[in-house]
Write a protein that holds these residues in place. Structure first.
Motif, short mmCIF file in Angstrom:
data_model
loop_
_atom_site.label_atom_id
_atom_site.label_comp_id
_atom_site.label_asym_id
_atom_site.label_seq_id
_atom_site.Cartn_x
_atom_site.Cartn_y
_atom_site.Cartn_z
N ASP A 24 46.61 39.22 38.08
CA ASP A 24 45.60 38.35 37.65
C ASP A 24 45.25 38.66 36.49
N GLN A 25 45.12 37.80 35.43
CA GLN A 25 44.66 38.25 34.15
C GLN A 25 42.92 38.67 34.08
N GLU A 26 42.26 38.19 34.94
CA GLU A 26 40.95 38.68 35.06
C GLU A 26 40.71 40.00 35.94
N ASP A 27 41.82 40.75 36.13
CA ASP A 27 41.71 42.14 36.81
C ASP A 27 42.36 43.12 35.64
N ALA A 28 41.78 44.36 35.78
CA ALA A 28 42.25 45.41 35.11
C ALA A 28 43.23 46.23 35.73
N CYS A 29 44.13 46.79 35.23
CA CYS A 29 45.42 47.56 35.77
C CYS A 29 44.72 49.00 35.57
N ILE A 30 44.55 49.80 36.74
CA ILE A 30 44.20 51.07 36.65
C ILE A 30 44.90 52.23 37.27
N THR A 31 44.90 53.44 37.16
CA THR A 31 45.80 54.41 37.59
C THR A 31 45.04 55.52 37.85
N ASP A 32 45.36 56.04 39.15
CA ASP A 32 44.73 57.14 39.69
C ASP A 32 45.94 58.19 39.96
N SER A 33 45.82 59.45 39.54
CA SER A 33 46.52 60.62 39.82
C SER A 33 46.25 61.05 41.29
N VAL A 34 47.36 61.23 42.20
CA VAL A 34 46.94 61.61 43.71
C VAL A 34 47.08 63.05 43.58
N ASP A 35 46.03 63.84 43.64
CA ASP A 35 46.14 65.37 43.55
C ASP A 35 47.07 65.88 44.76
N GLY A 36 47.72 67.17 44.32
CA GLY A 36 48.55 67.37 45.48
C GLY A 36 49.68 66.81 45.64
N THR A 37 50.29 65.80 44.77
CA THR A 37 51.42 64.99 44.72
C THR A 37 51.92 65.04 43.24
#
Length: 283
Positions: A123-136
């Motif tokens: 959806d163009q109204e959404d932002a793409c975000i990244t989390d780093s999963v700790d321990g992996t």
């Protein structure tokens, strides 16, 4: 307050602490909030003792459109006293259903939107975000509405990022044939560790206990897990007396509820089971 939001009495016994009271020294306290498609729950705690000062859930109306859901969250954040204080720590975990997990070695800022578009309609109204999963060695990429008005100086994470980090750090994930299941009102997340590594993590929508049981048993089949030797650890919005629990117990004999993280302190008896707001306590 928006008509799409109901106050905490919708969840009997969930409100804990003095309603709308404000600590004398907010800088000695922390705010944590968990947002799902169905509710927003706020936890205020004292930093030093980990004593719970207040737990306040807000239930959203059913079948909200995406825009109404965003408006409900923004209304709470803009109007409730919790979000107007200068807490020393402010953290929000939000469950957004449009997400994917990829090995970190294949991740880059330039390709993350491509990765998520393989699994969901963007959806163009959404932002793409990244989390780093700790321990992996895994990154969680998710789509979040740009219209959400987050409080300033607040750490925002996907709720699965928070839950996975906590399970990896505090649970005996080496126990074989153990699946973790986090129940929300109309969806559940299924997590499986193998050889101390994350092996499976996905979210399923369901409308009935039959739906839930089908998806869980189908996932077990894909993972080569025998329901007769399986242990299912429940977290979230489920009670032992529920029809969902009773139905699953016909197929899986070893069913348990996660214990509330032990570091939290209460002044008086807490009326809900410890697994009910489990993801909130993990933040």
């Amino acid at each position: 307050m928006s008509t799409a939001i109901h106050s905490s009495y919708i969840i009997p016994g969930a409100l804990y602490g003095a309603a709308k009271s404000i600590p004398a020294n907010p800088g000695d306290f922390s705010l944590r909030a968990l947002i799902t498609p169905n509710q927003l729950a706020v936890l205020i705690s004292e930093n030093k003792s980990k004593k719970i000062f207040q737990l306040q859930p807000f239930q959203f109306a059913e079948h909200l459109s995406k825009s109404a859901w965003v408006a409900s969250i923004n209304s709470i954040i803009q109007n409730e006293w919790f979000f107007k204080q200068e807490w020393s720590i402010k953290k929000i975990a939000v469950f957004l259903p449009d997400f994917t997990l990829i090995p970190r070695q294949f991740y880059s800022m330039e390709t993350r939107e491509t990765f998520i578009s393989w699994n969901i309609a963007t959806d163009q109204e959404d932002a793409c975000i990244t989390d780093s999963v700790d321990g992996t060695d895994i990154n969680l990429i998710y789509s979040s509405p740009k219209q959400l008005l987050w409080p300033p100086h607040t750490e925002i994470r996907h709720s699965l990022t928070v839950l996975l980090r906590y399970l990896l750090q505090w649970h005996n994930i080496s126990r074989p044939n153990n699946i973790y299941t986090y129940i929300q009102q109309s969806s559940f997340q299924l997590i499986y560790f193998k050889d101390r590594s994350l092996h499976f993590c996905n979210s399923f929508n369901f409308h009935s206990p039959d739906d839930f049981t089908y998806y869980l048993l189908f996932a077990c089949k894909q993972l080569n897990l025998n329901p007769e030797s399986l242990t299912v650890t429940f977290m979230g919005e489920i009670m032992r007396e529920s029809s969902l629990f009773r139905l699953l117990s016909r197929y899986v004999h070893n069913v348990e509820f996660a214990q509330m993280p032990t570091e939290w302190q209460f002044d008086k008896d807490y009326t809900l089971p410890g697994h009910f707001f489990y993801n909130l306590f993990c933040i």
